[in-house]
Every structure is written in structure tokens, then in C-alpha cells.
Scaffold this motif. Structure first.
Motif, PDB file in Angstrom:
ATOM      1  N   VAL A  11       0.837  -1.209   0.000  1.00 51.82           N
ATOM      2  CA  VAL A  11       0.000   0.000   0.000  1.00 51.82           C
ATOM      3  C   VAL A  11       0.862   1.245   0.000  1.00 51.82           C
ATOM      4  O   VAL A  11       0.613   2.195  -0.727  1.00 51.82           O
ATOM      5  N   LEU A  12       1.930   1.261   0.809  1.00 49.36           N
ATOM      6  CA  LEU A  12       2.816   2.415   0.843  1.00 49.36           C
ATOM      7  C   LEU A  12       3.505   2.619  -0.501  1.00 49.36           C
ATOM      8  O   LEU A  12       3.776   3.750  -0.914  1.00 49.36           O
ATOM      9  N   ALA A  13       3.777   1.522  -1.203  1.00 53.41           N
ATOM     10  CA  ALA A  13       4.393   1.651  -2.529  1.00 53.41           C
ATOM     11  C   ALA A  13       3.458   2.354  -3.494  1.00 53.41           C
ATOM     12  O   ALA A  13       3.875   3.140  -4.338  1.00 53.41           O
ATOM     13  N   VAL A  14       2.146   2.081  -3.369  1.00 52.80           N
ATOM     14  CA  VAL A  14       1.174   2.735  -4.247  1.00 52.80           C
ATOM     15  C   VAL A  14       0.974   4.188  -3.842  1.00 52.80           C
ATOM     16  O   VAL A  14       0.880   5.091  -4.672  1.00 52.80           O
ATOM     17  N   LEU A  15       0.920   4.449  -2.512  1.00 54.19           N
ATOM     18  CA  LEU A  15       0.711   5.806  -2.044  1.00 54.19           C
ATOM     19  C   LEU A  15       1.861   6.716  -2.441  1.00 54.19           C
ATOM     20  O   LEU A  15       1.702   7.937  -2.498  1.00 54.19           O
ATOM     21  N   ASN A 138      -3.793 -13.725  -3.164  1.00 52.46           N
ATOM     22  CA  ASN A 138      -4.835 -13.168  -2.296  1.00 52.46           C
ATOM     23  C   ASN A 138      -4.354 -11.894  -1.601  1.00 52.46           C
ATOM     24  O   ASN A 138      -5.115 -10.933  -1.447  1.00 52.46           O
ATOM     25  N   MET A 139      -3.106 -11.919  -1.175  1.00 52.72           N
ATOM     26  CA  MET A 139      -2.556 -10.744  -0.503  1.00 52.72           C
ATOM     27  C   MET A 139      -2.485  -9.554  -1.460  1.00 52.72           C
ATOM     28  O   MET A 139      -2.765  -8.410  -1.087  1.00 52.72           O
ATOM     29  N   ASP A 140      -2.155  -9.842  -2.703  1.00 50.48           N
ATOM     30  CA  ASP A 140      -2.099  -8.788  -3.714  1.00 50.48           C
ATOM     31  C   ASP A 140      -3.479  -8.175  -3.928  1.00 50.48           C
ATOM     32  O   ASP A 140      -3.618  -6.950  -4.033  1.00 50.48           O
ATOM     33  N   LEU A 146      -7.319  -2.389  -0.346  1.00 50.46           N
ATOM     34  CA  LEU A 146      -6.950  -1.474   0.725  1.00 50.46           C
ATOM     35  C   LEU A 146      -6.353  -0.185   0.164  1.00 50.46           C
ATOM     36  O   LEU A 146      -6.630   0.912   0.649  1.00 50.46           O
ATOM     37  N   SER A 147      -5.558  -0.322  -0.877  1.00 43.42           N
ATOM     38  CA  SER A 147      -4.958   0.856  -1.506  1.00 43.42           C
ATOM     39  C   SER A 147      -6.032   1.772  -2.092  1.00 43.42           C
ATOM     40  O   SER A 147      -5.969   2.997  -1.949  1.00 43.42           O
TER      41      SER A 147
END
Length: 210
Positions: A11-15, A138-140, A146-147
Motif C-alpha cells: 500500500v505504501l508503494a502505491v501511495l 490473495n494478498m495482492d 486497501l490501496s
């Protein structure tokens, strides 16, 4: 625990692809920003005029091609109270995209603008091969959901912040006008009182002479 940490990292990578700016556009000028975007990449731009005049600005997005050619995607005159201040598009081709805020129609009033840009380039984490494996499927998917939720929350937070700043500026401006008018009214009342006292004294002095 490891799974939660991995999702947070993704998520932080996308943010990291979400950028926000606040700046002032002087009268008779424009401010432009440039973003390199790949083909078919979804991009969201949120912008708000926080202060200045009628809270209006000319907004433009264009693809920079071989100089001096540009491919215009959108050009609109934005009024804060009439438009949403949100533009979403899918890049038609890979290149450098120009985002401009034009205040050349204003002679004297500067505009304060806040805008954020979110580029969803589909990259997840730093080890792309592991993130795309079956073990992390699934985690992806959860990280993507979440992202998206965090991204929507961030945009909504920027929107609320822009509204708060705009309303605070409006209240401060109204308060300044009230104070100025109060001073003017007090000055006028004082001047009228002095004039009435002077007129009454002159009236009685004339009566005495007569």
C-alpha cells in the motif's frame, strides 16, 4: 503478522504515486506541472481554488508531443462553487503530460490552488516477481482493495482540507469587512454627533443675540 506487514508495504508503494501541491498563481500568469505517464495508465487529478477573486481558474491537461505540438485532453474554466474539481483519464499514449492552471484572465487577483495527482501505474512492492506469484495472489488482491480505499480517503481528506481553508478565508474576509464597516459607522456617528452639537450651540447663540 508478516502478511499484514507485506500488505502495508504494498500500500505504501502505491501511495508513493500520490502527490499533492499548494501554490499561488499570480495574475496574468499560469503555473504548469509535468508528469510522465505510461499508456493506458489511470490518472486522477483533484484540484481546488482556495483563495482569490471568484475562486475561478482555467484548468488544462495536455500531452506534450514533438515541440511545439500538444494534444489537448481537457480545457475548462473552473468555478469552485459550480464544478467538482476532479478530472480522471486513461493516458492514450506514453509521454509527458502537462497540467496547467491559468490565471491570465485576472488582472490584479492572485489565486491559491491546491491539487493532487494519483497515478495508478500497477506497480506493487519492490519485488514484482514475488508479488505476482500464486502464493501472494490473495494478498495482492487485498492490498489493491486497501490501496483503493486509502486513496479515496486521501482524496476526501484533501477535499475537506480545501473546503476548510476556503471557508476559513471567507470567514476572515467577512470579519475584516465587518470590522471596517463598524469603524466607518462609528466614525460617521461621531461626526454626526459633533455636527448636531455644533448646530445646536450655533442655534442658541443666534437666539441670544436676537
Amino acid at each position: 503478522m508478516v502478511r499484514i506487514f507485506a500488505v502495508a508495504v504494498l500500500v505504501l508503494a502505491v501511495l508513493a504515486n500520490v502527490s499533492a501541491y499548494t501554490f499561488q498563481v499570480e495574475p496574468k500568469s499560469q503555473e504548469c506541472f509535468y508528469e510522465s505517464i505510461g499508456k493506458d495508465i489511470n490518472t486522477v487529478i483533484d484540484y481546488h481554488v482556495l483563495r482569490g477573486g471568484l475562486l475561478d481558474i482555467r484548468f488544462e491537461v495536455a500531452l506534450e508531443q514533438q515541440y511545439p505540438d500538444v494534444k489537448l485532453l481537457i480545457e475548462t474554466l473552473h468555478f469552485e462553487d459550480q464544478h467538482s474539481g476532479r478530472y480522471e483519464f486513461v493516458a492514450p499514449e506514453t509521454g509527458t503530460y502537462r497540467i496547467c492552471f491559468d490565471n491570465r484572465m485576472s488582472r490584479f487577483t492572485a489565486k491559491v490552488v491546491e491539487f493532487s495527482i494519483s497515478v495508478n501505474d500497477g506497480r506493487w512492492g519492490t519485488g514484482g516477481g514475488h508479488a505476482k506469484s500464486e502464493h501472494f495472489k490473495n494478498m495482492d488482491q487485498q492490498a489493491r482493495q486497501l490501496s483503493d480505499a486509502v486513496d479515496d480517503f486521501t482524496r476526501h481528506q484533501h477535499y475537506l482540507r480545501a473546503r476548510e481553508i476556503k471557508h476559513r478565508n471567507m470567514i476572515e474576509e467577512t470579519n475584516s469587512r465587518v470590522v471596517i464597516w463598524s469603524i466607518v459607522e462609528s466614525t460617521v456617528l461621531f461626526a454626526v454627533s459633533l455636527f448636531q452639537i455644533y448646530t445646536l450651540r450655533r442655534f442658541f447663540e443666534i437666539r441670544k443675540v436676537v
